[in-house]
Design an enzyme around this catalytic site. Structure first.
Site, PDB file in Angstrom:
ATOM      1  N   ASP A  13       0.808  -1.222   0.000  1.00 23.37           N
ATOM      2  CA  ASP A  13       0.000   0.000   0.000  1.00 23.37           C
ATOM      3  C   ASP A  13       0.842   1.273   0.000  1.00 23.37           C
ATOM      4  O   ASP A  13       0.434   2.301   0.548  1.00 23.37           O
ATOM      5  CB  ASP A  13      -0.962   0.024   1.210  1.00 23.37           C
ATOM      6  CG  ASP A  13      -1.886  -1.181   1.213  1.00 23.37           C
ATOM      7  OD1 ASP A  13      -2.253  -1.631   0.116  1.00 23.37           O
ATOM      8  OD2 ASP A  13      -2.236  -1.664   2.306  1.00 23.37           O
ATOM      9  N   LYS A  16       1.850   2.091  -5.115  1.00 27.84           N
ATOM     10  CA  LYS A  16       2.421   1.531  -6.351  1.00 27.84           C
ATOM     11  C   LYS A  16       1.518   1.829  -7.557  1.00 27.84           C
ATOM     12  O   LYS A  16       2.006   2.163  -8.635  1.00 27.84           O
ATOM     13  CB  LYS A  16       2.601   0.000  -6.216  1.00 27.84           C
ATOM     14  CG  LYS A  16       3.581  -0.394  -5.115  1.00 27.84           C
ATOM     15  CD  LYS A  16       3.633  -1.897  -4.914  1.00 27.84           C
ATOM     16  CE  LYS A  16       2.371  -2.489  -4.335  1.00 27.84           C
ATOM     17  NZ  LYS A  16       2.047  -2.073  -2.955  1.00 27.84           N
ATOM     18  N   GLY A  40      -4.540  -4.279  -3.788  1.00 30.69           N
ATOM     19  CA  GLY A  40      -5.536  -3.254  -4.082  1.00 30.69           C
ATOM     20  C   GLY A  40      -4.769  -2.011  -4.482  1.00 30.69           C
ATOM     21  O   GLY A  40      -4.108  -1.401  -3.643  1.00 30.69           O
ATOM     22  N   HIS A  41      -4.786  -1.676  -5.764  1.00 29.30           N
ATOM     23  CA  HIS A  41      -4.001  -0.549  -6.274  1.00 29.30           C
ATOM     24  C   HIS A  41      -4.946   0.560  -6.727  1.00 29.30           C
ATOM     25  O   HIS A  41      -5.828   0.335  -7.547  1.00 29.30           O
ATOM     26  CB  HIS A  41      -3.116  -1.018  -7.438  1.00 29.30           C
ATOM     27  CG  HIS A  41      -2.105  -2.052  -7.023  1.00 29.30           C
ATOM     28  ND1 HIS A  41      -1.279  -2.693  -7.899  1.00 29.30           N
ATOM     29  CD2 HIS A  41      -1.790  -2.541  -5.805  1.00 29.30           C
ATOM     30  CE1 HIS A  41      -0.504  -3.534  -7.240  1.00 29.30           C
ATOM     31  NE2 HIS A  41      -0.799  -3.467  -5.965  1.00 29.30           N
ATOM     32  N   GLN A 223       1.946  -6.056  -3.226  1.00 31.00           N
ATOM     33  CA  GLN A 223       2.437  -6.178  -1.848  1.00 31.00           C
ATOM     34  C   GLN A 223       3.735  -5.369  -1.674  1.00 31.00           C
ATOM     35  O   GLN A 223       3.911  -4.390  -2.357  1.00 31.00           O
ATOM     36  CB  GLN A 223       2.644  -7.656  -1.451  1.00 31.00           C
ATOM     37  CG  GLN A 223       1.342  -8.431  -1.298  1.00 31.00           C
ATOM     38  CD  GLN A 223       0.748  -8.901  -2.614  1.00 31.00           C
ATOM     39  OE1 GLN A 223       1.418  -9.536  -3.396  1.00 31.00           O
ATOM     40  NE2 GLN A 223      -0.512  -8.603  -2.855  1.00 31.00           N
TER      41      GLN A 223
HETATM   42  P1  GDP Z   1      -0.779   0.368  -3.574  1.00 29.23           P
HETATM   43  O1  GDP Z   1      -1.404  -0.906  -3.110  1.00 29.23           O
HETATM   44  O2  GDP Z   1       0.688   0.413  -3.309  1.00 29.23           O
HETATM   45  O3  GDP Z   1      -1.087   0.685  -5.017  1.00 29.23           O
HETATM   46  O4  GDP Z   1      -1.443   1.513  -2.698  1.00 29.23           O
HETATM   47  P2  GDP Z   1      -3.007   1.679  -2.298  1.00 29.23           P
HETATM   48  O5  GDP Z   1      -3.744   2.125  -3.500  1.00 29.23           O
HETATM   49  O6  GDP Z   1      -3.498   0.470  -1.589  1.00 29.23           O
HETATM   50  O7  GDP Z   1      -2.925   2.804  -1.192  1.00 29.23           O
HETATM   51  C1  GDP Z   1      -2.426   4.069  -1.468  1.00 29.23           C
HETATM   52  C2  GDP Z   1      -3.526   5.101  -1.128  1.00 29.23           C
HETATM   53  O8  GDP Z   1      -2.939   6.377  -1.014  1.00 29.23           O
HETATM   54  C3  GDP Z   1      -4.575   5.219  -2.211  1.00 29.23           C
HETATM   55  O9  GDP Z   1      -5.809   5.532  -1.617  1.00 29.23           O
HETATM   56  C4  GDP Z   1      -4.090   6.391  -3.054  1.00 29.23           C
HETATM   57  O10 GDP Z   1      -5.120   7.083  -3.748  1.00 29.23           O
HETATM   58  C5  GDP Z   1      -3.497   7.267  -1.982  1.00 29.23           C
HETATM   59  N1  GDP Z   1      -2.351   8.086  -2.433  1.00 29.23           N
HETATM   60  C6  GDP Z   1      -1.369   7.743  -3.303  1.00 29.23           C
HETATM   61  N2  GDP Z   1      -0.455   8.716  -3.370  1.00 29.23           N
HETATM   62  C7  GDP Z   1      -0.855   9.692  -2.524  1.00 29.23           C
HETATM   63  C8  GDP Z   1      -0.301  10.945  -2.130  1.00 29.23           C
HETATM   64  O11 GDP Z   1       0.759  11.363  -2.565  1.00 29.23           O
HETATM   65  N3  GDP Z   1      -1.001  11.657  -1.186  1.00 29.23           N
HETATM   66  C9  GDP Z   1      -2.168  11.230  -0.662  1.00 29.23           C
HETATM   67  N4  GDP Z   1      -2.772  11.988   0.242  1.00 29.23           N
HETATM   68  N5  GDP Z   1      -2.737  10.049  -1.024  1.00 29.23           N
HETATM   69  C10 GDP Z   1      -2.072   9.295  -1.929  1.00 29.23           C
HETATM   70  P1  IMO Z   2      -0.927  -4.178  -2.233  1.00 29.84           P
HETATM   71  O1  IMO Z   2      -0.487  -4.731  -3.569  1.00 29.84           O
HETATM   72  C1  IMO Z   2      -0.987  -4.598   2.106  1.00 29.84           C
HETATM   73  C2  IMO Z   2      -0.992  -8.688   3.680  1.00 29.84           C
HETATM   74  C3  IMO Z   2      -2.235  -9.148   4.426  1.00 29.84           C
HETATM   75  C4  IMO Z   2      -1.617 -10.093   5.422  1.00 29.84           C
HETATM   76  C5  IMO Z   2      -0.500 -10.753   4.605  1.00 29.84           C
HETATM   77  C6  IMO Z   2      -0.881 -12.111   4.020  1.00 29.84           C
HETATM   78  O2  IMO Z   2      -2.203  -3.442  -2.287  1.00 29.84           O
HETATM   79  O3  IMO Z   2       0.184  -3.418  -1.592  1.00 29.84           O
HETATM   80  P2  IMO Z   2      -2.442 -12.811   1.988  1.00 29.84           P
HETATM   81  O4  IMO Z   2      -3.897 -12.580   1.745  1.00 29.84           O
HETATM   82  O5  IMO Z   2      -1.546 -12.245   0.941  1.00 29.84           O
HETATM   83  O6  IMO Z   2      -2.127 -14.258   2.270  1.00 29.84           O
HETATM   84  O7  IMO Z   2      -2.132 -12.025   3.370  1.00 29.84           O
HETATM   85  O8  IMO Z   2      -0.192  -9.861   3.555  1.00 29.84           O
HETATM   86  N1  IMO Z   2      -1.232  -8.173   2.323  1.00 29.84           N
HETATM   87  C7  IMO Z   2      -1.175  -6.866   1.990  1.00 29.84           C
HETATM   88  N2  IMO Z   2      -1.006  -5.782   2.772  1.00 29.84           N
HETATM   89  N3  IMO Z   2      -1.117  -4.471   0.771  1.00 29.84           N
HETATM   90  C8  IMO Z   2      -1.261  -5.553  -0.013  1.00 29.84           C
HETATM   91  O9  IMO Z   2      -1.248  -5.495  -1.368  1.00 29.84           O
HETATM   92  C9  IMO Z   2      -1.350  -6.837   0.595  1.00 29.84           C
HETATM   93  N4  IMO Z   2      -1.521  -8.095   0.131  1.00 29.84           N
HETATM   94  C10 IMO Z   2      -1.430  -8.899   1.195  1.00 29.84           C
HETATM   95  O10 IMO Z   2      -2.885  -8.063   5.045  1.00 29.84           O
HETATM   96  O11 IMO Z   2      -0.998  -9.373   6.463  1.00 29.84           O
HETATM   97 MG    MG Z   3      -2.903  -1.576  -1.819  1.00 29.41          MG
END
Ligand code: GDP
Ligand code: IMO
Ligand code: MG
Length: 430
Positions: A13, A16, A40-41, A223
C-alpha cells in the site's frame, strides 16, 4: 529505460498503483508478475477513482497493453467483475492479456484460507482471505489448475475432480467445514472460460516482442518487500515474492532485460494484518496518519496500522531489490506535524546482549525485540498538495527528502503530494 520494475519497499500500500499510472503514460506495456487479488491498487484521474486487484494499473491508457503474467494467481470471478466494471465506465479491456500459465484461485482455496486462519486463532496471519496462500501451495504441490486448463473442458473436469476430492476431504474431515460441489464449480469455471478466453495469450512471448521493438515495459509489483515470503517478516508475509527479482520468474523474462528498479516508499509506514512493526504508533499520532492519509485497506477495508518511516527497512529494500530510484509517496500527509521522527537504527537488548542494528536483523526473534532509534526533524505546516517542483516544497520537506536519499543511497525520481494524477513533483523533470 525500456524495462522498469516497480516494487513496494515496505509492507504494501505504498502507492504503487499511482506510480505505475504516472510512468505508464510513457510506456507501452504494464505487467503484473505476482500476487493476486490480495492487492488493491488505487488510481485517481479525471474520470474518478479506480481500485484494481488483478488488472494491471496501465489499463486506463488505451496505448498500453496490460498483461497479467504467469506468476499471478487469478480468481476468475474477481477478474470478470473487474473487466465488467471497467467496461461499465467506458474502458474496453481489449488491451488486456492473461498468461495461459497463471494459476487459478478456486473456491476451495478461499474456504481453506479462512479455515487456516480460524484454526490459528490468536496466532493468525491476518490474511486477506482471498485464497492466495492455498493457491500458491497447490502450485508448488503440482495440484494447481491453470488458466490454460480453462480452454479444454474435458481437462478442466479431470483436474477439478482430482483436486476437489483432496480438498473436500481436508475441508470436511480436518476442518469440519462444508466442501464444494464439483458440478457447481465446473459450471462456474466453464462460464469464466468463455468470458476470459479472448484474453488468454503467451504473455512471455508478447513481452519479449515488445522489448525487442524497443518499447517501454513496466513490471508492476504487488504487496511489498517486507511481505516477501523469503525475505519479509515470515510467517507474517504473503505467499509470493514481491521483490524485483520475481518479475523475471513471474513474467517470463531474463534478468538482463531489466534496466531500472523503482522502489515505492510511503513518507511514513503502514501495515495491514498481524506481525512485527517497530515504528508503529498508537494514539493521536497514529490517528493523524489514519485520518489524514485515509489509511484503510483497499481490498479488505481494514484500518491500517501506521508508524514513522523506517530507514532500516528502506535500506533492506534497496539491497534486496537493487533499487535504482525511489518514488516517495504521500509526503502531503506529514504536513501539520510539529516534528517528524525517522528510524535510522534498531536497538536490541536481550539476555545481556546489546546490539545496534543499522542493517535489517538476520534473525526474526531479534527483529521482534528491536526498539527503533529515531532522528527527529522539524515538521512543516504548509499544505504542499500544490507543489510541482522541489523548490515549491518547504525547506523542512526538502531536508526530509535529502535525509532519505542520503541514507538509501538512491535518488528520488518521483515525489507524490496527493492522490491525483498530476499531484507529483519530479525532481529530474522527466
Ligand atoms: P498500492 O497498493 O501500493 O497501489 O497503494 P493503495 O492504493 O493500496 O494505497 C495508497 C492510497 O494512497 C490510495 O488511496 C491512493 O489514492 C493514496 N495516495 C497515493 N499517493 C498519494 C499521495 O501522494 N497523497 C495522498 N494523500 N494520497 C495518496
Ligand atoms: P498491495 O499490492 C498490504 C498482507 C495481508 C496479510 C499478509 C498475508 O495493495 O500493496 P495474503 O492474503 O496475501 O495471504 O495475506 O499480507 N497483504 C497486503 N497488505 N497491501 C497488499 O497489497 C497486501 N496483500 C497482502 O494483510 O498481512
Ligand atoms: Mg494496496
Amino acid at each position: 529505460m525500456p524495462a522498469t520494475v516497480v516494487v513496494g519497499t515496505q509492507w504494501g500500500d505504498e502507492g504503487k498503483g499511482r506510480v505505475i499510472d504516472n510512468l505508464a503514460e510513457k510506456s507501452q506495456m504494464v505487467v503484473r508478475f505476482q500476487g493476486g487479488n490480495n492487492a488493491g491498487h488505487t488510481i485517481v484521474n479525471e474520470a474518478g477513482e479506480f481500485k484494481f486487484h488483478l488488472i494491471p494499473s496501465g489499463i486506463l491508457y488505451p496505448h498500453v497493453t496490460a498483461v497479467i503474467g504467469n506468476g499471478v494467481v487469478i480468481d476468475p470471478r474477481v477478474l470478470c467483475q473487474e473487466i465488467d466494471a471497467l467496461r461499465g465506465r467506458g474502458y474496453s479491456c481489449d488491451n488486456l492479456r492473461l498468461s495461459s500459465n497463471a494459476h487459478l484461485i478456486m473456491p476451495y482455496h478461499i474456504l481453506l484460507d479462512a479455515a487456516y486462519e480460524t484454526q490459528l486463532g490468536k496466532r493468525k496471519i491476518g490474511t486477506t482471505r482471498r485464497g492466495i496462500g492455498p493457491a500458491y501451495t497447490d502450485k508448488a504441490a503440482r495440484l494447481g489448475i491453470r488458466v490454460q486448463d480453462l480452454a479444454d473442458k474435458k481437462i478442466l473436469r479431470q483436474k477439478l475432480d482430482t483436486a476437489i476430492g483432496v480438498k473436500n476431504d481436508l475441508l470436511e474431515k480436518v476442518y469440519n467445514s462444508p466442501g464444494v460441489d464439483p458440478f457447481e464449480v465446473m459450471e462456474q469455471y466453464a462460464a469464466y472460460a468463455d468470458k476470459l478466453g479472448p484474453y488468454i495469450a503467451d504473455t512471455s512471448l508478447l513481452i519479449d516482442k515488445a522489448l525487442k521493438r524497443g518499447e517501454k515495459v513496466l513490471f508492476e509489483g504487488a504487496q511489498g518487500t517486507m511481505l516477501d515470503i523469503d525475505h519479509g517478516t515470515y510467517p507474517f508475509v504473503t505467499s509470493s515474492n514481491p521483490i524485483a527479482g520475481s518479475a523475471c520468474v513471474g513474467a517470463g523474462v531474463g534478468p538482463t532485460a531489466i534496466n531500472e528498479v523503482i522502489g515505492v516508499c510511503k513518507a511514513y509506514t503502514t501495515r495491514v494484518g498481524e506481525g512485527p512493526f517497530p515504528t508503529e504508533l498508537e494514539g493521536a499520532l497514529g490517528d493523524h496518519f489514519v485520518n489524514k492519509g485515509i489509511e484503510f485497506g483497499t481490498t479488505t477495508g481494514r484500518k491500517r496500522r501506521c508508524g514513522w518511516l523506517d530507514l532500516v527497512v528502506l535500506k533492506y529494500a534497496v539491497r534486496l531489490n537493487g533499487l535504482t530510484g525511489l518514488a516517495i509517496t504521500k509526503l502531503d500527509v506529514l504536513s501539520g506535524l510539529d516534528q517528524i521522527n525517522v528510524c535510522s537504527m534498531y536497538e536490541y537488548d536481550q539476555d545481556g546482549n546489546h546490539i545496534n542494528f543499522t542493517d535489517f536483523p538476520p534473525h526474526q526473534s531479534q527483529f521482534y525485540h528491536c526498539r527503533p532509534v529515531y532522528q527527529t526533524l522539524p515538521g512543516w505546516k504548509e499544505d504542499i498538495t500544490g507543489a510541482r517542483m522541489l523548490s515549491d516544497l518547504p525547506v523542512e520537506a526538502r531536508d526530509y527528502l535529502d535525509l532519505i536519499v542520503e541514507e538509501a543511497g538512491v535518488p528520488v525520481k518521483i515525489v507524490s503530494v496527493g492522490p491525483g494524477r498530476d499531484e507529483v513533483v519530479e525532481p529530474d523533470g522527466n
